[in-house]
Design a protein around this motif. Structure first.
Motif, mmCIF file in Angstrom:
data_model
loop_
_atom_site.group_PDB
_atom_site.id
_atom_site.type_symbol
_atom_site.label_atom_id
_atom_site.label_comp_id
_atom_site.label_asym_id
_atom_site.label_seq_id
_atom_site.Cartn_x
_atom_site.Cartn_y
_atom_site.Cartn_z
ATOM 1 N N THR A 254 30.575 45.267 33.434
ATOM 2 C CA THR A 254 29.495 46.259 33.368
ATOM 3 C C THR A 254 29.998 47.462 32.571
ATOM 4 N N ARG B 280 30.311 50.549 33.485
ATOM 5 C CA ARG B 280 31.235 51.351 34.292
ATOM 6 C C ARG B 280 32.575 50.642 34.466
ATOM 7 N N GLU B 281 32.542 49.331 34.662
ATOM 8 C CA GLU B 281 33.790 48.576 34.783
ATOM 9 C C GLU B 281 34.610 48.677 33.500
ATOM 10 N N VAL C 123 36.220 52.129 33.305
ATOM 11 C CA VAL C 123 37.390 52.199 34.182
ATOM 12 C C VAL C 123 38.553 51.410 33.586
ATOM 13 N N THR D 5 34.882 54.465 44.439
ATOM 14 C CA THR D 5 34.056 53.762 43.441
ATOM 15 C C THR D 5 34.918 53.272 42.290
ATOM 16 N N ASN E 63 36.694 50.201 43.363
ATOM 17 C CA ASN E 63 35.808 49.034 43.365
ATOM 18 C C ASN E 63 35.591 48.492 41.952
ATOM 19 N N HIS E 64 35.335 49.395 41.004
ATOM 20 C CA HIS E 64 35.118 48.967 39.617
ATOM 21 C C HIS E 64 36.404 48.358 39.036
ATOM 22 N N ARG E 65 37.523 48.956 39.363
ATOM 23 C CA ARG E 65 38.808 48.432 38.862
ATOM 24 C C ARG E 65 39.069 47.040 39.428
ATOM 25 N N ASN F 94 36.812 44.884 40.443
ATOM 26 C CA ASN F 94 35.875 43.955 39.803
ATOM 27 C C ASN F 94 36.323 43.607 38.387
ATOM 28 N N ALA F 95 36.794 44.614 37.651
ATOM 29 C CA ALA F 95 37.255 44.384 36.272
ATOM 30 C C ALA F 95 38.454 43.449 36.255
#
Length: 205
Positions: free
Chosen positions: A144, A146-147, A150, A173, A176-178, A180-181
């Motif tokens: 995404t 945002r991902e 990050v 947050t 979480n993004h990190r 997911n990435a």
């Protein structure tokens, strides 16, 4: 050596083409022959595995001009130049333009074969690197916005707290993004994520 690797022989001299083709085919190597540089450029998949043997002096586009054109195209195939009228400046010019070697006729067959095998190994490694890069880019495309932001911040060496401050989001947050990435990229650590991003062609900018 893979079955996909092809040695492309470019020479306007039919006897030279056939002679090289016979020698290489007798050793189990796959070859294709072309009577001109233009014929090669029209037919070749320059991102595939293999190498090119090109005569320097040919009607129309010369071997050196072919070398320049392959460079402009971003061709991944190693090029070995062969000439019956070689000289030192010509060899230097060819090597500077990206040729991996330069042979004068008459060519020592087994020396040439050894160099061709080295060029094919080089091509296979390069093609493997490119395939890996394409795979990584596809994974990056799945991130995404945002991902990706990050991930790029991690590439710059920022800590979660710094990333949160820069992006105006909470540290949780960011985590979480990190996470997911890293999961999408197949990374096992932040250092591994950085390695994969660099391999995909990302920079710190």
């Amino acid at each position: 050596m893979t079955d996909q690797a092809v040695i492309h022989i470019v020479d306007d001299d039919r006897a030279a083409r056939e002679g090289l083709g016979f020698l290489l085919s007798s050793l189990g190597l796959k070859t294709r022959a072309y009577a001109s540089a233009a014929e090669l450029l029209e037919a070749i998949d320059d991102q595939a595995e293999g190498c090119i043997l090109a005569d320097v002096r040919m009607p129309g586009m010369s071997g050196l001009e072919l070398l320049d054109e392959l460079g402009r195209r971003g061709c991944l195939l190693p090029v070995i130049m062969i000439t019956g009228h070689g000289d030192v400046p010509m060899a230097v010019r060819a090597m500077r333009a990206g040729a991996v070697d330069f042979f004068e006729k008459p060519v020592n067959g087994m020396t040439l074969v050894d160099r061709i095998k080295e060029a094919l190994d080089q091509s296979r490694a390069r093609a493997g690197t490119e395939r890996e890069k394409v795979r990584l880019i596809r994974r990056i495309d799945s991130l995404t916005t945002r991902e990706a932001e990050v991930a790029r911040a991690v590439l710059r060496g920022l800590m979660n707290k710094q990333i949160a401050h820069e992006l105006g989001i909470s540290q949780k947050t960011v985590e979480n993004h990190r996470h997911n990435a890293m999961e999408k990229m197949g990374a096992t650590s932040a250092a591994d994520l950085v390695r994969l991003l660099v391999a995909a062609g990302w920079s710190e900018g």
